[in-house]
Structures are given as structure tokens and as C-alpha cells.
Design a protein around this motif. Sequence first.
Motif, PDB file in Angstrom:
ATOM      1  N   LEU A 146      40.504  63.583  82.283  1.00  0.00           N
ATOM      2  CA  LEU A 146      39.393  63.352  81.366  1.00  0.00           C
ATOM      3  C   LEU A 146      39.803  62.768  80.027  1.00  0.00           C
ATOM      4  O   LEU A 146      38.958  62.218  79.304  1.00  0.00           O
ATOM      5  CB  LEU A 146      38.648  64.676  81.124  1.00  0.00           C
ATOM      6  N   SER A 176      32.736  55.674  77.656  1.00  0.00           N
ATOM      7  CA  SER A 176      33.216  56.501  78.772  1.00  0.00           C
ATOM      8  C   SER A 176      33.646  57.875  78.285  1.00  0.00           C
ATOM      9  O   SER A 176      33.479  58.867  79.003  1.00  0.00           O
ATOM     10  CB  SER A 176      34.363  55.810  79.503  1.00  0.00           C
ATOM     11  N   LEU A 233      32.296  61.246  79.824  1.00  0.00           N
ATOM     12  CA  LEU A 233      33.194  62.253  80.388  1.00  0.00           C
ATOM     13  C   LEU A 233      33.020  63.603  79.705  1.00  0.00           C
ATOM     14  O   LEU A 233      33.126  64.651  80.352  1.00  0.00           O
ATOM     15  CB  LEU A 233      34.646  61.789  80.261  1.00  0.00           C
ATOM     16  N   HIS A 252      32.018  66.863  81.652  1.00  0.00           N
ATOM     17  CA  HIS A 252      32.844  68.075  81.576  1.00  0.00           C
ATOM     18  C   HIS A 252      32.019  69.289  81.166  1.00  0.00           C
ATOM     19  O   HIS A 252      32.249  70.400  81.662  1.00  0.00           O
ATOM     20  CB  HIS A 252      33.984  67.842  80.582  1.00  0.00           C
ATOM     21  N   VAL A 286      34.425  60.499  87.798  1.00  0.00           N
ATOM     22  CA  VAL A 286      35.271  60.190  86.637  1.00  0.00           C
ATOM     23  C   VAL A 286      35.782  58.751  86.676  1.00  0.00           C
ATOM     24  O   VAL A 286      35.565  57.979  85.723  1.00  0.00           O
ATOM     25  CB  VAL A 286      36.428  61.201  86.516  1.00  0.00           C
TER      26      VAL A 286
END
Length: 337
Positions: A40, A283, A287, A291, A314
Motif C-alpha cells: 500500500l 492512487s 489506497l 485500507h 491494489v
Amino acid sequence: MEAVHAQGVWVAEGLQRAMMGQQKMWLLATHIGDPKAAFLLLFPITYFFSRPTGVAVLWTAAVSEWLNLVFKWMLFGERPYWWIEESGVFVNQKPDVQQFAPTCETGPGSPSGHAMVTAAAWWVAASSLGSHLFSRRHSLLLSALPYLLYLLLLVAVGVSRIFILAHFPHQVVAGAIAGLVLGQVLGHRVPGGSSLMLISVALLLSTLAIHAGLMRLGVDLTWSISLALKWCHRSEWIRLDSVPFSSLTRDCGALLGLGMAQYWRPGGQSLARGPAALSLALSSVGLHLLHRLVLPSQPQGLFYCLFFLKFLLVPQLVMTLAPGLVQLFTPRKWKEQ
């Protein structure tokens, strides 16, 4: 091993006594060393600086974490926070140590997954940056800087794992050595898109076969989960995403997603510096939201399926969706800068 484990506990006690005032720093180090940080955090950053490096980072992180899971099933490593209570060694002189929120991982302890995945994935990034700096500046001193930072990170993550009672020192050392070797081997051997999809399925099926074989031999692979539930000081510190099968679904999902992204767009999205920076920002936001998405813990089968899909998204988000949106909505002149 009892003497090695006991010595490791005293080392942890010494670290906590000497550095309890810096516990926030060590907790930050253990979070940076968490395998999911390679997926991540490190992957998107490296991808938008160098697409081949980013792909190699994700591939290396997934395979090294999968191997770590297999090693843990085979080696039956203890963890300090439950071994202190289970061993009976400290009846007369109990160590003065405490647990923290990241302490209560549920898988076996050997080798350290944090050390192994950090050593593998961050080696790929450090070596790539070092080579880039040398080719641009022709300075050995400057090109050595990424390796020095890599070493400092590895030491910090290793110390943090001992500090919070998640691992014994020998487990950290074993994980770091294994990860360094894997980083050097895997970083230069990244399969193509269709091969990655086949590898993802192969890893999933082979792990299930290993699990079934060990269970058939009478090996209880849930022994560490029982000990974690028994000896963790706070039940809310037990996280389903630290269960070994969560690692498996993360790795297979990420590899399948990477293979799909590589298959659909083999060369990646070609971006100039400005759009690449915007894609990284976009991004990163995506992410972060992904998460923070809370998955239902029951039934567990549903959790693992959703966890698989979560990490399948992802590479799609980083390699396809974010760059595509940036290309769609940015002016043509800026794209060429």
C-alpha cells in the motif's frame, strides 16, 4: 531452544526498560515494516518513479510473504508474548515487559514476516535507486545512501519487533537474511502478465495442498491462534488480518491483480512527471480509503474472499485506474511536460 528464547525475552525487557520513552517511534517502525506497507505504500511510490521497479516490488513482497507463511507452518516458531506465560521458565523471576496493540499477531513466529518482507521488498527499491543515482551522478558516496537508509530501516523494524514482544531476536535475524536473499533473486525475475495470473492460482492451490497435507498428518495449524487468544492482554488487539490465511489471500489477490494489469496494459501507462505525481496522489488517496474499508469478520470465508478482492484492486488502482483518470482529465500540453 529454551535458553535462546529466555535470552531473547531478557533482551526485550532491556529494550523496553531503556527505550520505553521512544515507544511511539518503535510502533511507527513496526507499522512501516508491516508487510501490507509494501503493498500500500512502497509499491505505488516506486511504480510512479519507475514502473519496472514498482512491479518488481509488488511481486517480491507477495512471493516473500507467501514463503514466510510456508516457513512459519513448517518451523512452529513461538512468540515471546505467549511463550513467557506458557514456558514455565519465569516462575520465580518474571520479566517486566508489556504488550502493545501490534504485539498480538496470531501466526507462528519464525521467521519474522516484518523483517523478511521489508528486507526483500525494500532491497528492490534501494538497489534500483542506488543504480539510478550512480548512473546519473557517478558518485559512489551518493549511490550508497539508499543502501544505508535500507540498513537503518531494517534495523529499526527488527528492533521494534523485539521491543513489542512479537518476535525473538533470532527470528528477526533469520527473516532479514531470508528477505535479503529473496530480494536479490526475485527482483530481477518478474514474470509477465499471464504468467503472474497462473502463479497466483498455483500459490493458492499449493498452499491449500500443504495445509491439507499437514492437517492430514495430525499437525494442528491453529495452535498459534489459540495461544494468541489465550495470552493477548486485550481481545481487541487480535486482528483477523494477522491470521496466516489472510497473508495468503493478500498475496494471491495482489499477484492476480498485478497479472491482470500487466496483461491489459503490458508497458504500463506512460506518464510525464506532472501526471505521474498526480496519479501517485490520486492512487494514494484511493489506497488509503481501501485500507480503511472495514470488512465483516464473520463468516470467515466471506472475510477472506473480500480480503482477496481488496488486494486484487491494489495494482488495478495504481496501474490502471488512477493513471487512466489523470490521462482523461488533464490537458494535452501538461501530459507532454
